[in-house]
Design an enzyme around this catalytic site. Sequence first.
Site, PDB file in Angstrom:
ATOM      1  N   LYS A  83       0.846  -1.204   0.000  1.00  0.00           N
ATOM      2  CA  LYS A  83       0.000   0.000   0.000  1.00  0.00           C
ATOM      3  C   LYS A  83       0.881   1.253   0.000  1.00  0.00           C
ATOM      4  O   LYS A  83       1.916   1.281   0.665  1.00  0.00           O
ATOM      5  CB  LYS A  83      -0.892  -0.039   1.251  1.00  0.00           C
ATOM      6  CG  LYS A  83      -1.894   1.080   1.380  1.00  0.00           C
ATOM      7  CD  LYS A  83      -2.783   0.826   2.601  1.00  0.00           C
ATOM      8  CE  LYS A  83      -3.788   1.929   2.824  1.00  0.00           C
ATOM      9  NZ  LYS A  83      -4.651   1.646   4.002  1.00  0.00           N
ATOM     10  N   SER A 160      -9.185   1.467   2.977  1.00  0.00           N
ATOM     11  CA  SER A 160      -8.314   2.212   2.090  1.00  0.00           C
ATOM     12  C   SER A 160      -7.193   1.387   1.451  1.00  0.00           C
ATOM     13  O   SER A 160      -6.441   1.930   0.637  1.00  0.00           O
ATOM     14  CB  SER A 160      -7.688   3.387   2.836  1.00  0.00           C
ATOM     15  OG  SER A 160      -6.912   2.918   3.935  1.00  0.00           O
ATOM     16  N   SER A 184      -9.525  -0.692   7.160  1.00  0.00           N
ATOM     17  CA  SER A 184      -8.947  -0.484   5.829  1.00  0.00           C
ATOM     18  C   SER A 184      -8.213  -1.682   5.249  1.00  0.00           C
ATOM     19  O   SER A 184      -7.880  -1.678   4.061  1.00  0.00           O
ATOM     20  CB  SER A 184      -8.004   0.719   5.840  1.00  0.00           C
ATOM     21  OG  SER A 184      -8.746   1.908   5.914  1.00  0.00           O
TER      22      SER A 184
END
Lengths: 470, 64
Positions: A83, A160, A184
Amino acid sequence: MSAVDSEAPVTIDAALIALREGRLRATELVEGALRAGHDAGERLGIYVARFDEPARAAALGAEAAYAAGGEPLVLQGIPLGVKDNVATIDGPTTAQSLVLDPAWAEEQGDATAVARLRAAGGIVCGKNTTMEFATGIPDPSKPFPLPRNPWNAEHWAGGSSSGTASGVSVGAFLGGLGTDTGGSVRIPAAYCGITGLKPTFGRVPKSGVVPFSHSLDHVGPMARTARDCALLLGVLAGHDPRDLTSVDEPVEDYVAALTGDVSDLRIGVDPLRRVCPDRDQEVDSAFAAAVETLAQLGATVIDVEIPWYNEVAAANRITSRSEALAYHLPDLRSRWFDYFDSTRQGVGAGAFFTGADYVQAQRVRRVAQGAVADLFTAVDLVVTPTTSAPAPRLDRLIEHGWRMELTHTNYWNVVGNPALAVPMGHTRLAMPLSLQIIGRPFDEASVLRAGDAYQQNTGWHGELPLSERG
Amino acid sequence: MSTEPAPEFAQILSLLTRVGFDPSIEELERLREQFELARSQAALVHCLEAARYAEPSLVYRARP
């Protein structure tokens, strides 16, 4: 074009076996992943940055290591995604923000979690999409890819840790890193039909990760199966003095814990319909079937009610907004419009809480921890739906905003317990649904054991999005 | 349960404007909605009597 080669292994476990037996070369595995990432990457918004050449070089090294014989590293030759709020030396870390100073990430080098994956032989294929600072929703006015869902590209991948989830789903890499402040890791895992673990607070170091809310942020593994998450967690877990919230607790052999046996486990069941009474019946049906599977495997199933659900969810919002505002206040003052629309709205809302609100939220966390510990004297695990709805359409999300109350993840960031999201079915429109399995602090082994046993007896985790099948 | 002294939206807005926040009229409306949501959530945590005198854990750690 199909992104997933039908012959390619889709799990880390299967790939490692094939590599060790010489049926697969690391360069073939990585090239296949890069090809899948190329095919689906732009269409689904998987990547912020790709590291194809460093990945190819690392694959050659892995291939040489296998050829040399001896005991390979735990993740030797496995393609991974990271990420884009987790620092890497291969390229910039943006946290998908125009505000973050690129020099910050350059100073970090590899985040501890990334360094541990590399030391175990993992190969970083690129940086994956998120939302700005891992909060809010996508903003099409900003120069970053919109993360779309592999099961239906009109829908959101979830956030996310969006690109890590969609990338695993289409085979652009076999596992990766997400971060989780209110869900997330687990929400995109749920929406994209993969498996994601939020470990216990302090279990996996956060050093080198762009902070949002220091007391709620977690780093966790994402992969197709609980077994793969166990492999990754074994590498990621452990104390790091660079992270003041890191806890010096022994690291278990999480893979060895995957016995397939849950007959000794007492599983508390809370469908959480009371907090989301208007949800679709499909979620209830899939959840009931998942619980029935666990019962048939021999687990003792007990109805429970998670204590102070709404109050704890409110404590998450107060804590996250207040802590985030403390980071961002100077930049919000001067660069309001450089932020994503939902970031400035969400973080700006931290100004609406008082110091007394923040302190009371921390007290709520303390008493909720005690109440949850009491609950866990009667059960070994708790299960809930991960969300009360499948992935929303991206256009509606951007127009109408995000209904966080349709997710059931942020409670566990507040109290710190480990929580695993595993696929548990899909809707009539073939969108994935997910089961959340929660355990006692630092008992990831039981959480993963239950998730693995469930997956050994169900096929949801093995399903590929229709558009991606080879 | 009262959460007095509760802040007023206009009061906070004037502070925000003074320090340089620059929202549009449409954004102001959405911020007002955020304000209502924030205050209702603050009221929720203050209503939890059991937490009133619990020691806050500002440097948070999960209990092993």
